[in-house]
Design a protein around this motif. Structure first.
Motif, PDB file in Angstrom:
ATOM      1  N   GLY A   1      -5.439 -12.060  11.813  1.00  0.00           N
ATOM      2  CA  GLY A   1      -6.379 -13.145  12.042  1.00  0.00           C
ATOM      3  C   GLY A   1      -6.912 -13.200  13.457  1.00  0.00           C
ATOM      4  N   HIS A   2      -6.289 -12.457  14.371  1.00  0.00           N
ATOM      5  CA  HIS A   2      -6.710 -12.465  15.771  1.00  0.00           C
ATOM      6  C   HIS A   2      -7.650 -11.299  16.095  1.00  0.00           C
ATOM      7  N   VAL A   3      -7.971 -10.471  15.080  1.00  0.00           N
ATOM      8  CA  VAL A   3      -8.892  -9.358  15.321  1.00  0.00           C
ATOM      9  C   VAL A   3     -10.274  -9.731  14.776  1.00  0.00           C
ATOM     10  N   HIS A   4     -11.161  -8.747  14.531  1.00  0.00           N
ATOM     11  CA  HIS A   4     -12.572  -9.077  14.357  1.00  0.00           C
ATOM     12  C   HIS A   4     -13.194  -8.357  13.164  1.00  0.00           C
ATOM     13  N   ASN A   5     -14.262  -8.946  12.642  1.00  0.00           N
ATOM     14  CA  ASN A   5     -15.108  -8.229  11.699  1.00  0.00           C
ATOM     15  C   ASN A   5     -15.548  -6.900  12.320  1.00  0.00           C
ATOM     16  N   TYR A   6     -15.534  -5.850  11.501  1.00  0.00           N
ATOM     17  CA  TYR A   6     -16.008  -4.510  11.883  1.00  0.00           C
ATOM     18  C   TYR A   6     -15.043  -3.752  12.791  1.00  0.00           C
ATOM     19  N   ASP A   7     -13.872  -4.310  13.095  1.00  0.00           N
ATOM     20  CA  ASP A   7     -12.838  -3.485  13.727  1.00  0.00           C
ATOM     21  C   ASP A   7     -12.475  -2.350  12.765  1.00  0.00           C
ATOM     22  N   VAL A   8     -12.032  -1.230  13.319  1.00  0.00           N
ATOM     23  CA  VAL A   8     -11.715  -0.052  12.501  1.00  0.00           C
ATOM     24  C   VAL A   8     -10.247   0.312  12.693  1.00  0.00           C
ATOM     25  N   TYR A   9      -9.582   0.577  11.563  1.00  0.00           N
ATOM     26  CA  TYR A   9      -8.156   0.898  11.578  1.00  0.00           C
ATOM     27  C   TYR A   9      -7.873   2.175  10.797  1.00  0.00           C
TER      28      TYR A   9
ATOM     29  N   VAL B   1     -20.057 -12.098   3.948  1.00  0.00           N
ATOM     30  CA  VAL B   1     -21.243 -11.421   4.479  1.00  0.00           C
ATOM     31  C   VAL B   1     -20.867 -10.061   5.061  1.00  0.00           C
ATOM     32  N   SER B   2     -19.808 -10.029   5.880  1.00  0.00           N
ATOM     33  CA  SER B   2     -19.360  -8.761   6.474  1.00  0.00           C
ATOM     34  C   SER B   2     -18.838  -7.819   5.395  1.00  0.00           C
ATOM     35  N   ARG B   3     -18.098  -8.371   4.430  1.00  0.00           N
ATOM     36  CA  ARG B   3     -17.583  -7.544   3.329  1.00  0.00           C
ATOM     37  C   ARG B   3     -18.726  -6.881   2.580  1.00  0.00           C
ATOM     38  N   ASP B   4     -19.728  -7.656   2.187  1.00  0.00           N
ATOM     39  CA  ASP B   4     -20.841  -7.114   1.410  1.00  0.00           C
ATOM     40  C   ASP B   4     -21.667  -6.129   2.230  1.00  0.00           C
ATOM     41  N   ASP B   5     -21.778  -6.387   3.532  1.00  0.00           N
ATOM     42  CA  ASP B   5     -22.499  -5.472   4.423  1.00  0.00           C
ATOM     43  C   ASP B   5     -21.815  -4.111   4.454  1.00  0.00           C
TER      44      ASP B   5
ATOM     45  N   TYR C   1       0.835  -1.206   0.000  1.00  0.00           N
ATOM     46  CA  TYR C   1       0.000   0.000   0.000  1.00  0.00           C
ATOM     47  C   TYR C   1       0.864   1.246   0.000  1.00  0.00           C
ATOM     48  N   SER C   2       0.498   2.223  -0.856  1.00  0.00           N
ATOM     49  CA  SER C   2       1.214   3.511  -0.892  1.00  0.00           C
ATOM     50  C   SER C   2       0.260   4.626  -1.287  1.00  0.00           C
ATOM     51  N   GLY C   3      -0.979   4.534  -0.837  1.00  0.00           N
ATOM     52  CA  GLY C   3      -1.981   5.541  -1.188  1.00  0.00           C
ATOM     53  C   GLY C   3      -2.142   6.607  -0.129  1.00  0.00           C
ATOM     54  N   LYS C   4      -3.333   7.205  -0.071  1.00  0.00           N
ATOM     55  CA  LYS C   4      -3.627   8.271   0.870  1.00  0.00           C
ATOM     56  C   LYS C   4      -4.015   7.683   2.233  1.00  0.00           C
ATOM     57  N   TYR C   5      -3.905   8.519   3.257  1.00  0.00           N
ATOM     58  CA  TYR C   5      -4.414   8.148   4.577  1.00  0.00           C
ATOM     59  C   TYR C   5      -5.908   7.912   4.483  1.00  0.00           C
ATOM     60  N   LYS C   6      -6.372   6.838   5.096  1.00  0.00           N
ATOM     61  CA  LYS C   6      -7.808   6.595   5.122  1.00  0.00           C
ATOM     62  C   LYS C   6      -8.188   5.734   6.320  1.00  0.00           C
ATOM     63  N   ILE C   7      -9.467   5.749   6.607  1.00  0.00           N
ATOM     64  CA  ILE C   7     -10.044   4.908   7.648  1.00  0.00           C
ATOM     65  C   ILE C   7     -10.634   3.681   6.966  1.00  0.00           C
ATOM     66  N   VAL C   8     -10.368   2.489   7.526  1.00  0.00           N
ATOM     67  CA  VAL C   8     -10.882   1.257   6.934  1.00  0.00           C
ATOM     68  C   VAL C   8     -11.467   0.358   8.027  1.00  0.00           C
ATOM     69  N   SER C   9     -12.506  -0.384   7.638  1.00  0.00           N
ATOM     70  CA  SER C   9     -13.038  -1.447   8.490  1.00  0.00           C
ATOM     71  C   SER C   9     -12.460  -2.773   8.031  1.00  0.00           C
ATOM     72  N   LEU C  10     -12.516  -3.783   8.892  1.00  0.00           N
ATOM     73  CA  LEU C  10     -12.018  -5.113   8.553  1.00  0.00           C
ATOM     74  C   LEU C  10     -13.176  -6.074   8.320  1.00  0.00           C
ATOM     75  N   ALA C  11     -12.970  -6.988   7.365  1.00  0.00           N
ATOM     76  CA  ALA C  11     -13.941  -8.052   7.114  1.00  0.00           C
ATOM     77  C   ALA C  11     -13.186  -9.352   6.859  1.00  0.00           C
ATOM     78  N   PHE C  12     -13.701 -10.435   7.426  1.00  0.00           N
ATOM     79  CA  PHE C  12     -13.063 -11.744   7.284  1.00  0.00           C
ATOM     80  C   PHE C  12     -13.962 -12.748   6.568  1.00  0.00           C
ATOM     81  N   ASP C  13     -15.165 -12.318   6.209  1.00  0.00           N
ATOM     82  CA  ASP C  13     -16.062 -13.192   5.461  1.00  0.00           C
ATOM     83  C   ASP C  13     -16.869 -12.351   4.475  1.00  0.00           C
TER      84      ASP C  13
END
Length: 368
Positions: free
Chosen positions: A62-70, A22-26, A8-20
């Motif tokens: 892999g030890h974190v969660h769906n919908y965590d924010v980074y 269903v969460s990704r599409d949500d 990654y070498s883009g702009k600063y941004k806020i992202v959520s995490l998804a591991f499946d």
């Protein structure tokens, strides 16, 4: 947790995490930027580009969660902002503060020259946090020091988080200004409580600790105006070597002047930042701090005011006060002494701050 996405070498941004999927599409349906973590790679959406194939990074996440924010920085650094499994999430508004408390766990330089998070960034972070988050804290520094634009952020929180409980950590001085009370009423989330510290029963003690002339008068006036407006208030009392003889008097002040507060929290110190630098003035042994707190507890309870004890290990508090003790220290900061391993009450005890345990000189003892 901090890690780095090597592609990654883009702009600063806020992202959520998804591991499946269903969460990704949500998240995609809500137009949220996200990282989709699979066994083979990490993809950034909606761009659908691979930003890491590093097995160590994938395993770490892999030890974190769906919908965590980074926060995702320009250099690929990824740092956690919101943990969906935790009740200890917060918005850090600014490091700056208009008081200069001698026992503050932050250093002087942060309060004087620290940075602030823009309201636009705070709102962007809030967009990523699930609307069913049970609890969020607004903190600093002094969060209201960023000026009236903070109310734009509060309105967003009110509109999105219908059932979330919000805790505002502030010195309360800004609410001596009537217009700020009115705007807080108009914009703050419905389920809000404002936590304000009172460091002394008189201006002489309170202002000596804040190192700010007039802060006592502004704080008490601010509390009274918030209470008159129907705002829920928690008063916090931090026990230090500079006010331990005044804690009972502070309790009487609350009972006389501001008895309608929701509850009072009496707290042991976190010995980092300015508190560590000024330890010769502010440090007080746990036993003495607990005794001062217990005397104040009796005054408050006799006057019908709920009270809690924060940051006190159970072994320094009389057994009859244990039910008031909260496990209040954040998981990443809590520590136990070696002798605590054989204590039968360890699981119920909140331990001590990592920055404070070195100050403890044999006071902790296992309850057997």
């Amino acid at each position: 947790m901090i890690t780095k996405l090597e592609k990654y070498s883009g702009k600063y941004k806020i992202v959520s995490l998804a591991f499946d999927q269903v969460s990704r599409d949500d998240l995609l349906e809500d137009n949220i930027d996200l990282l989709y973590i699979s066994e083979k790679d990490i993809k950034l959406y909606p761009e659908n580009i691979v930003v890491s194939e590093d097995k160590d990074v994938i395993d770490k996440l892999g030890h974190v969660h769906n919908y965590d924010v980074y926060e995702l920085w320009e250099n690929g650094k990824l740092s956690e902002y919101y943990d969906d499994s935790s009740l200890d999430n917060y918005f850090f508004v600014t490091a700056k503060c208009n008081s200069n408390c001698i026992m503050c766990p932050s250093p002087d330089v942060s309060r004087q020259k620290g940075g602030s998070t823009s309201v636009d960034t705070l709102i962007e972070i809030a967009k990523h946090i699930p609307a069913d988050a049970p609890h969020l804290t607004i903190t600093g520094g002094e969060p209201f020091l960023i000026g009236p634009d903070i109310f734009r952020f509060l309105k967003f929180l009110r509109d999105k988080f219908e059932y979330t409980e919000f805790l505002f950590l502030t010195n309360g001085r800004i609410f001596a200004i009537e217009s700020y009370v009115q705007r807080f009423m108009e914009n703050a989330p419905e389920n809000s409580i404002v936590a304000i510290p009172v460091h002394g029963s008189t201006a002489a003690t309170h202002d000596m600790i804040t190192q700010t002339k007039g802060s006592f008068e502004q704080t008490i006036l601010g509390i009274k105006r918030l209470l008159k407006a129907g705002i829920h208030i928690e008063v916090r009392i931090v026990v230090s070597g500079m006010n331990s003889n005044d804690i009972k008097n502070i309790a009487w002040l609350i009972a006389r002047e501001i008895p309608k507060v929701d509850y009072v929290s009496i707290m042991a110190m976190e010995m980092t930042g300015s508190a560590r630098i000024n330890r010769d003035k502010v440090w007080i042994p746990y036993g003495k701090a607990a005794l001062a707190a217990e005397e104040a507890v009796l005054v408050l309870m006799e006057n019908g005011i709920d009270v809690k004890l924060y940051n006190f290990p159970l072994c320094v508090v009389k057994k009859e006060f244990w039910t008031l003790c909260e496990k209040s220290i954040s998981p990443g900061k809590v520590r136990y002494a070696e002798k605590c391993e054989k204590c039968k009450m360890k699981n119920a005890c909140g331990g001590v701050f990592a920055g404070t345990i070195s100050m403890e000189k044999g006071e902790l003892s296992a309850i057997i």
